[in-house]
Design an enzyme around this catalytic site. Sequence first.
Site, short mmCIF file in Angstrom:
data_model
loop_
_atom_site.label_atom_id
_atom_site.label_comp_id
_atom_site.label_asym_id
_atom_site.label_seq_id
_atom_site.Cartn_x
_atom_site.Cartn_y
_atom_site.Cartn_z
N SER A 109 0.83 -1.20 0.00
CA SER A 109 0.00 0.00 0.00
C SER A 109 0.87 1.25 0.00
O SER A 109 1.91 1.30 0.64
CB SER A 109 -0.91 0.03 1.22
OG SER A 109 -1.66 1.23 1.26
N LYS A 121 -4.48 -6.68 3.45
CA LYS A 121 -4.46 -5.61 2.45
C LYS A 121 -5.87 -5.30 1.96
O LYS A 121 -6.25 -4.14 1.76
CB LYS A 121 -3.57 -6.01 1.27
CG LYS A 121 -3.56 -5.01 0.11
CD LYS A 121 -3.18 -3.59 0.57
CE LYS A 121 -2.80 -2.68 -0.58
NZ LYS A 121 -3.83 -2.45 -1.57
N HIS A 143 -7.44 -3.29 4.60
CA HIS A 143 -6.88 -1.93 4.54
C HIS A 143 -7.65 -1.11 3.52
O HIS A 143 -8.06 0.02 3.77
CB HIS A 143 -5.40 -2.00 4.16
CG HIS A 143 -4.82 -0.68 3.72
ND1 HIS A 143 -5.04 -0.15 2.46
CD2 HIS A 143 -4.05 0.23 4.36
CE1 HIS A 143 -4.43 1.01 2.35
NE2 HIS A 143 -3.83 1.27 3.50
N ASN A 144 -7.87 -1.71 2.35
CA ASN A 144 -8.58 -0.99 1.30
C ASN A 144 -10.04 -0.75 1.67
O ASN A 144 -10.63 0.25 1.26
CB ASN A 144 -8.50 -1.78 -0.02
CG ASN A 144 -7.12 -1.70 -0.63
OD1 ASN A 144 -6.16 -1.31 0.02
ND2 ASN A 144 -6.99 -2.08 -1.88
N GLU A 165 -10.03 2.14 3.82
CA GLU A 165 -9.73 3.25 2.91
C GLU A 165 -11.00 3.72 2.19
O GLU A 165 -11.24 4.94 2.07
CB GLU A 165 -8.68 2.79 1.90
CG GLU A 165 -8.31 3.79 0.83
CD GLU A 165 -7.38 3.17 -0.20
OE1 GLU A 165 -7.70 3.23 -1.40
OE2 GLU A 165 -6.34 2.60 0.21
#
Length: 635
Positions: free
Chosen positions: A294, A349, A352-353, A356
């Site tokens: 990222s 990940k 995380h997105n 986000e």
Amino acid sequence: MIFIIAGVSGAGKTTIGKLLSEKLEFPFYDADDFHPPENVAKMAQGIPLQDEDRESWLQNLAKNIKNWNFQNGAVLACSALKEKYRKKLLGDPEQAITWIFLNSEYEVILNRLSARKDHYFKPSLLKSQFEALEIPGYGLHIDVNKSEDKIIEDIMNKLDHPKSKIGLLGLGVMGKSLALNLASRGIKVSVYNRHVDRFEVDIAKNFAEANKKDFNFPWFEDLHDFVDSLEKPRNILLMVNAGKTVDIVIKDLLPLLDKGDLIIDGGNSHYKDTIRREQELKENGLLFMGTGVSGGEEGALKGPSIMPGGSKEAYKRVGRFFEKIAAKDPEGKPCCTHVGPDAAGHFVKMLHNGIEYGEMQLIAEMYHYLRFSLTKGPGEIAVLFRKWNLEMKSYLLEISADILETKEGDEFLIDKILDAAKQKGTGGWSTNAALELGVPFDTITAAVMARNISAKKKERQKAMDLYGVSSVKENRTQESELSELFSAYKTASIINHAIGFDLLSVASREYDWDLNLSEIARIWTNGCIIRSVFMEDLIVIFREQPDKNILTHPEIVADIKNNRKTLTKVTGEALVSGIPVPVLSAAANYLLGYFSGQTSANMIQAQRDYFGAHTYERTDKPRGEFFHTNWKPAN
């Protein structure tokens, strides 16, 4: 630079080591000279050394290697037969050591050893050394069944043209940036990109040419040559589109690889694909890592947050490379850690997105409300966002202020951008994962759906004309109202993070990943898109209560108690003004549901039992007892 000449006794370590030291103008040392007297006495009597005999010897050598590395370098002749011995000699993994392994057939070495005079090592011990020898896949391998001059020539040729530590396949935006990052940290990297007439022409060649002043990239369009350029065991980082492309590339690589080689998928692959791929490659004797990266183009170039998942063995191979190129947290540690086994890296990940998505939509809602209801201009909103960011230190808030200040001529560029957002899949995947695991995912799901409805631009415009509805403009500039807006934003952001980390916690238990949420928060403090000062707080919060929702932490509870009414007030005002605020609304609803002692679910259970006889539990009976009622009134 330290050069260690390794191999069984009789391979010529001392002779070749001395010649190489003259060639390189480095001092020469023989590891045999560092043996304690009791070891020398044992070997002189033909008694093989045991691991306990070697322990102090290896520690002494490791200490000297570290000192030589800080000085002008050295050439060391040392048997280093087993991998565990070599690891002890390596000590600090940051040390620049080149291994040179001298070897040949047993009979060749035996003849050489038998010809030696006045040496305490007995030829009878050679068999035990060959039995103990573990030939590694790395380093330079030299067959000693040739003249000394030819051996030195072979070594120098290989030193002048060393193979790459890692190969990077796929030179898109992220691939190029990561290749430059690796090279800038002194890691030799080969680059490959396919050649497709009219579509992908000379990508690898042009990349190497454009950067030749700073780096020497071995570039390839032939996959076989690319694989052959890598040091064994090979490490290959894939930076290609998720989905079928990854499977196609792996299929093409398989015939070219050897057991023990490692493939790293650095794209945003679905975690279930990663689980499957790791298992398939394991059956072929290969290692596989699903690794989240990222930070976008700039992060990949200057220091991303890296989330490797897979076996510990695989991480030991390439973890030091990733840690070198990763961003650094506030304490100077790399924003990279071994997240967990199999697909843990790609799942983290993906999540995380997901967070986000929620944070981006939340900021967009703040902008939209300020712009179209409170009638603030882009420049004014940018100033406000920068003020908020003095406390938040959020990368997304920072770039949003930059966006709002950008002009094209005399006009703000933001006003010329079509309001139809896209998604690459990770947001939707995280929502699906939450549904599968039974985790409430309000804010992130709302953010995904907000993008989906934004894509219906033409339909939305027709509906606007059909309903004749527009936002209510209010020229409110009181500082207290803007302060309330900030409080609502902060509270919704906390809830969004709580929802995201809750899914990580449940997934960790479901898949036996043993995720360290505090460590995940730490590697998200820099390099990644969702970095903020709150992420630094989460390091401590998860350290104090690793298995609990952050909304139960005393400091969070106190903060939300002070701001929850403001959150619902601002949400209501925005909705009354005709401004859609899906994430703000979802955060408020999630919070109300989270601390509600009584929800509407009792009616849901009654409805399910009425039409489907699904049964229900009772408040006046022990949990686990189920009941059914014939709800339909008698005629």
